[in-house]
Design an enzyme around this catalytic site. Structure first.
Site, PDB file in Angstrom:
ATOM      1  N   GLY A  88      12.120  16.170 -31.198  1.00 16.43           N
ATOM      2  CA  GLY A  88      13.287  15.623 -31.017  1.00 16.43           C
ATOM      3  C   GLY A  88      14.360  16.398 -31.518  1.00 16.43           C
TER       4      GLY A  88
ATOM      5  N   LEU B 114       3.853  16.277 -34.066  1.00 15.81           N
ATOM      6  CA  LEU B 114       4.696  17.113 -33.803  1.00 15.81           C
ATOM      7  C   LEU B 114       5.902  17.010 -33.194  1.00 15.81           C
ATOM      8  CD1 LEU B 114       2.125  20.290 -33.628  1.00 15.81           C
ATOM      9  CD2 LEU B 114       3.232  19.542 -35.709  1.00 15.81           C
TER      10      LEU B 114
ATOM     11  N   TYR C  16     -10.359  12.544 -21.392  1.00  9.67           N
ATOM     12  CA  TYR C  16      -9.467  13.846 -21.465  1.00  9.67           C
ATOM     13  C   TYR C  16     -10.311  14.838 -20.701  1.00  9.67           C
ATOM     14  CZ  TYR C  16      -7.301  12.384 -26.103  1.00  9.67           C
ATOM     15  OH  TYR C  16      -6.634  11.574 -26.889  1.00  9.67           O
TER      16      TYR C  16
END
Length: 298
Positions: free
Chosen positions: A218, A215, A69
């Site tokens: 869609g 989270l 990251y």
């Protein structure tokens, strides 16, 4: 007045990783404290640091990161803000190389995996990593070679518990021949049920399941959906409802929603305090599964 405890701030319940490392079930994913494409410095370093500083204040004691990251930016910021991590479990991952924004290439060479662990130890300022996860099984050598290298590092005391990411039930069972699999981190949310069998396996065997992209909602995020109706009924955001659904789905579920915004972090915590009724859970489950099966979850 009774003193506030981490459990009162984070009422998501607890889970013991590997049977002996207790954490609150709603954690924090530290991927989004980096730049676009999970590359380089965050747009606001001050906001990223403020977000990390808020984590323990909200009763969160599990932080999930990775050497890739940034790369390295997330681990460096975590150490800068939170070291020596009183009351916190810092879980990290290794096994992916970075060549630019949104480019992720897995490497399973044992020497590379050892380098990942040693460098994460140095960046985080740790003598041992409580939970180190193989970010992906690399295609460059047999998975057993990678598992054996990880087992050696665990025996040396560099790693306390081992997790796997984006794996099948077969991968988990193969790895168990080399070390106890403490956690599995696969993509899973209301509208992506690809890992249902893996989640069921983890639930049956007491393996922590860390859903990434928890989270994602869609088509369920649209106005008038069951998700929107339940969020309105509880007076909360639909993200909190999605997290509450995950927490109710399995006692081994350890969601790690990520953000670089301290206010968004506080909003996510509403999911820890929200208790869905069985009817609400089933309605969400059915609509989410239907969205996944029809491709509307994308």
């Amino acid at each position: 007045m009774p003193s506030e405890t981490p459990s009162s701030r984070n009422p998501s319940g607890t889970f013991a990783i590997g049977g002996d490392l207790s954490v609150h079930r709603l954690g924090f994913g530290a991927m989004r404290i980096t730049g676009p494409g999970i590359w380089g410095e965050p747009p606001s370093r001050a906001a990223a640091k403020a977000t990390l500083a808020r984590v323990p204040d909200l009763g969160i004691d599990l932080i999930d990161t990775a050497d890739s990251y940034g790369p390295f930016v997330s681990e460096d910021l975590i150490r800068e803000v939170l070291h020596p991590y009183p009351g916190l479990v810092i879980a990290t991952k290794g096994g992916l190389t970075r060549h630019g924004p949104d480019i992720w290439r897995p490497v399973g060479n044992p020497d590379y995996l050892r380098q990942c662990v040693l460098m994460s130890l140095r960046r985080l300022g740790l003598a041992r990593i409580d939970l180190w996860q193989l970010h992906r099984i690399g295609p460059d050598c047999p998975r057993e070679v990678q598992f054996e290298a990880i087992a050696r590092m665990r025996e040396e005391g560099l790693i306390r518990h081992v997790g796997l990411s984006e794996v099948s039930v077969d991968d988990i069972e193969a790895a168990q021949g080399f070390f106890p699999v403490a956690t599995v981190q696969n993509q899973y949310n209301l509208v992506d049920r690809t890992s249902e069998a893996v989640l069921d396996h983890c639930t049956a065997h007491g393996i922590g399941f860390i859903p990434w992209a928890p989270l994602a909602r869609g088509a369920l995020a649209r106005e008038g959906s069951v998700l929107a109706e339940i969020a309105g009924r509880h007076g909360t955001g639909d993200g909190a409802v999605a997290l509450a659904w995950l927490l109710k789905r399995s006692p081994v579920m350890l969601p790690i929603p990520g953000t670089g915004d301290p206010e968004h972090l506080a909003d996510n915590m509403a999911g820890a305090a929200l208790t869905l009724t069985d009817a609400e859970f089933e309605a969400l489950d059915g609509q989410g599964r239907a969205a996944w099966e029809t491709g509307a979850g994308a």
